[in-house]
Design an enzyme around this catalytic site. Structure first.
Site, PDB file in Angstrom:
ATOM      1  N   LYS A 112       0.844  -1.203   0.000  1.00 13.08           N
ATOM      2  CA  LYS A 112       0.000   0.000   0.000  1.00 13.08           C
ATOM      3  C   LYS A 112       0.877   1.249   0.000  1.00 13.08           C
ATOM      4  O   LYS A 112       1.887   1.303   0.732  1.00 13.08           O
ATOM      5  CB  LYS A 112      -0.871  -0.042   1.262  1.00 13.08           C
ATOM      6  CG  LYS A 112      -1.892   1.067   1.392  1.00 13.08           C
ATOM      7  CD  LYS A 112      -2.736   0.843   2.651  1.00 13.08           C
ATOM      8  CE  LYS A 112      -3.869   1.830   2.795  1.00 13.08           C
ATOM      9  NZ  LYS A 112      -4.741   1.533   3.958  1.00 13.08           N
ATOM     10  N   SER A 117      -9.686   1.513   3.016  1.00  7.21           N
ATOM     11  CA  SER A 117      -8.830   2.286   2.155  1.00  7.21           C
ATOM     12  C   SER A 117      -7.825   1.461   1.344  1.00  7.21           C
ATOM     13  O   SER A 117      -7.334   1.950   0.330  1.00  7.21           O
ATOM     14  CB  SER A 117      -8.064   3.321   2.979  1.00  7.21           C
ATOM     15  OG  SER A 117      -7.249   2.686   3.941  1.00  7.21           O
ATOM     16  N   SER A 154      -9.740  -1.033   7.101  1.00 11.13           N
ATOM     17  CA  SER A 154      -9.200  -0.874   5.751  1.00 11.13           C
ATOM     18  C   SER A 154      -8.460  -2.057   5.168  1.00 11.13           C
ATOM     19  O   SER A 154      -8.113  -2.035   3.987  1.00 11.13           O
ATOM     20  CB  SER A 154      -8.295   0.348   5.681  1.00 11.13           C
ATOM     21  OG  SER A 154      -9.091   1.499   5.650  1.00 11.13           O
TER      22      SER A 154
HETATM   23  N1  GLN Z   1     -13.105   3.473   6.531  1.00 10.93           N
HETATM   24  C1  GLN Z   1     -12.456   3.898   7.725  1.00 10.93           C
HETATM   25  C2  GLN Z   1     -12.130   5.362   7.622  1.00 10.93           C
HETATM   26  O1  GLN Z   1     -12.459   5.945   6.670  1.00 10.93           O
HETATM   27  C3  GLN Z   1     -11.251   3.069   7.989  1.00 10.93           C
HETATM   28  C4  GLN Z   1     -10.028   3.527   7.316  1.00 10.93           C
HETATM   29  C5  GLN Z   1      -8.842   2.698   7.623  1.00 10.93           C
HETATM   30  O2  GLN Z   1      -8.942   1.644   8.251  1.00 10.93           O
HETATM   31  N2  GLN Z   1      -7.686   3.202   7.237  1.00 10.93           N
HETATM   32  O3  GLN Z   1     -11.548   5.939   8.482  1.00 10.93           O
END
Ligand code: GLN
Length: 487
Positions: A78, A153, A177
């Site tokens: 990532k 994400s 994410s």
């Molecule tokens: N969807 C969650 C957010 O927008 C989790 C994001 C993540 O785990 N990086 O914060």
């Protein structure tokens, strides 16, 4: 050997056994990416030295040296993890063109284990999002259906596996994410116990919640990959001294007597029909394998989304203060009147909408006058949630729950409604708040053919139970290995 379909374990065994060369594997995936990825946009950068890295592994094998447990496996990382000499953007214009002078510990450990770095994957900007649509470099698409999001994400890290553009990848999970995109793309994703994996060199979003972890084709691959990146790191004081067990070798998929907890709260927020069916089939599969199904309750789960978004935004507002255009980040070209105007210009050009929203929300929640009502209150709920989980784990070994309330939604469907987007994180955020390990495993398919995962959560540092249960579920469900639509 069909390199696209091979698992991480098959590839590394073949490299170690001299049946295939690491350079052949790297070349195979590079060619697939060049041919197919314009349809998915899962990679933001390809590592220009990947073939040299692979050649080094081959040289080690040829001279009889141990190339390590990830020998010759190309891994996609990532683009939130720093990679020395290779652009790292966090999918933000703020960091466009940033080339880190050092690599994240996770990246160093992958290489030490014999892996080669394939490239950097797309994500929501600074890992804030659930759909990969907030990336400054365009959305990533779900290989099962290109009109749908891959989740986020870590959308790119999930999509590249589903499209067989990499055998394994690394994501990060602050509130879901890793697990949510794994569920949306039909792969396995593991969020380790907080403190298992070093955050050194992982661009910070919410430091008390962030963990990097593996995304793979199956649970066994996940165990091998997690072993390679876990363990104490002097560069991150929040890493744990807890020894890293040989999870892969110890996987025991005998479920007899294992207590599987079902959350009383698992139906909150209207889980859709297909998700509910997949979830109950998984529970039934465990029962048939001899597991004992027990009911448990974590009542504060209904506050998980609210609590998470207060804490995550608060920490984000503090972590992202460093991007001022002086020490780090984009500097606006327009002439500025004074220092405030200079910061405002840099930050308003550099950050996207969702990141700005979080910074504003977090700054508000931490400001004097509101700090006690929001941040402190959220921290109290977090503490209680942790205690409730501890009681739940007195009655069960692993908790089974949905990952999200519905399968991958269409690109554009939720992006203009932040609350609708945040609600997606109902089942994933609580493990980050409590620091617990979790895994998302493919559980079945929706009527429209999109994959749906199920989530398993365990006690702190009990990743072994997750791997055991996930491996057992994989063989019990024996889902068809059908290629995603269009690949
Ligand atoms: N969807 C969650 C957010 O927008 C989790 C994001 C993540 O785990 N990086 O914060």
């Amino acid at each position: 050997m069909d390199l696209s379909q091979s698992t991480l374990v098959e590839l590394r065994d073949a490299v170690r056994g001299k049946q295939v060369k690491a350079v052949e594997i790297a070349d195979h995936f590079l060619q697939r990416i060049a041919r197919i990825d314009r349809e998915f946009n899962s990679f933001l950068a390809i590592n220009p030295t990947v073939m040299d890295e692979a050649a080094k592994v081959d040289a080690a094998v040829a001279s009889g040296l141990d190339p390590g447990p990830l020998a010759g496996v190309p891994i996609a990382v990532k683009d939130l993890l720093c990679t020395k000499g290779l652009a790292t953007t966090a999918a933000s214009n703020m960091l466009k063109g940033f080339v880190p002078p050092y690599s994240a510990t996770v990246v160093e450990r992958l290489r030490a284990a014999g892996a080669v770095l394939l490239g950097k994957t797309n994500l929501d900007e600074f890992a804030m999002g659930s759909s990969n649509e907030t990336s400054a470099f365009g959305p990533c698409r779900n290989p099962w259906n290109r009109d749908h999001v891959p989740g986020g994400s870590s959308g790119g890290s999930a999509a590249c596996l589903a499209a067989r553009l990499a055998p394994a990848s690394i994501g990060t999970d602050t509130g879901g994410s890793i697990r949510q995109p794994a569920s949306f793309c039909g792969v396995v994703g593991i969020k380790p116990t907080y403190g298992r994996v070093s955050r050194y060199g992982v661009i910070a979003f919410a430091s008390s919640l962030d963990q990097a972890g593996p995304m793979t084709q199956n649970a066994r691959d996940g165990a091998v990959l997690l072993e390679a990146i876990s363990g104490r790191d002097d560069l991150d004081a929040t890493t744990s001294d807890e020894p890293v067990p040989p999870w892969f070798r110890k996987i025991d998929s005998d479920m007899s007597g294992v207590r599987i907890g079902i959350l009383k709260e698992a139906g909150i927020g209207d889980v859709d029909e297909s998700t509910a069916v997949v979830f109950s089939r998984a529970a039934e599969a465990f029962r048939k394998l001899g597991a004992r199904i027990v009911n448990v309750s974590v009542p504060t789960l209904r506050y998980a989304v609210a609590t998470y978004y207060l804490i995550a935004a608060s920490e984000a507002s503090s972590n992202l203060a460093r991007y001022d255009g002086v020490r780090y980040g984009h500097r606006a070209a327009r002439p500025t009147a004074d220092l405030d105007d200079f910061y405002a210009a840099n930050r308003s050009e550099g950050f996207g909408l969702e990141v700005k929203r979080r910074i504003m929300l977090g700054t508000y929640a931490l400001s004097s006058g509101y700090h006690d009502a929001y941040y402190i209150k959220a921290s109290q709920v977090r503490r209680r949630m942790r205690d409730e989980y501890a009681s739940a784990f007195a009655a069960c070994d692993v908790i089974l729950s949905p990952v999200t309330a519905s399968p991958a939604f269409k690109i554009g469907a939720r992006i203009s409604d932040p609350l609708e987007m945040y609600r997606n994180d109902m089942f994933t955020t609580s493990s980050n708040l409590a620091g617990l390990p979790g895994i998302s495993v493919p559980g079945g398919f929706a009527e429209n053919g999109l994959p749906i995962g199920v989530q398993l959560t365990a006690k702190h540092f009990d990743e072994q139970s997750l791997f055991n249960a996930a491996a057992a579920l994989e063989s019990a469900l024996a889902l068809p290995k059908k290629a995603p639509h269009g690949v």
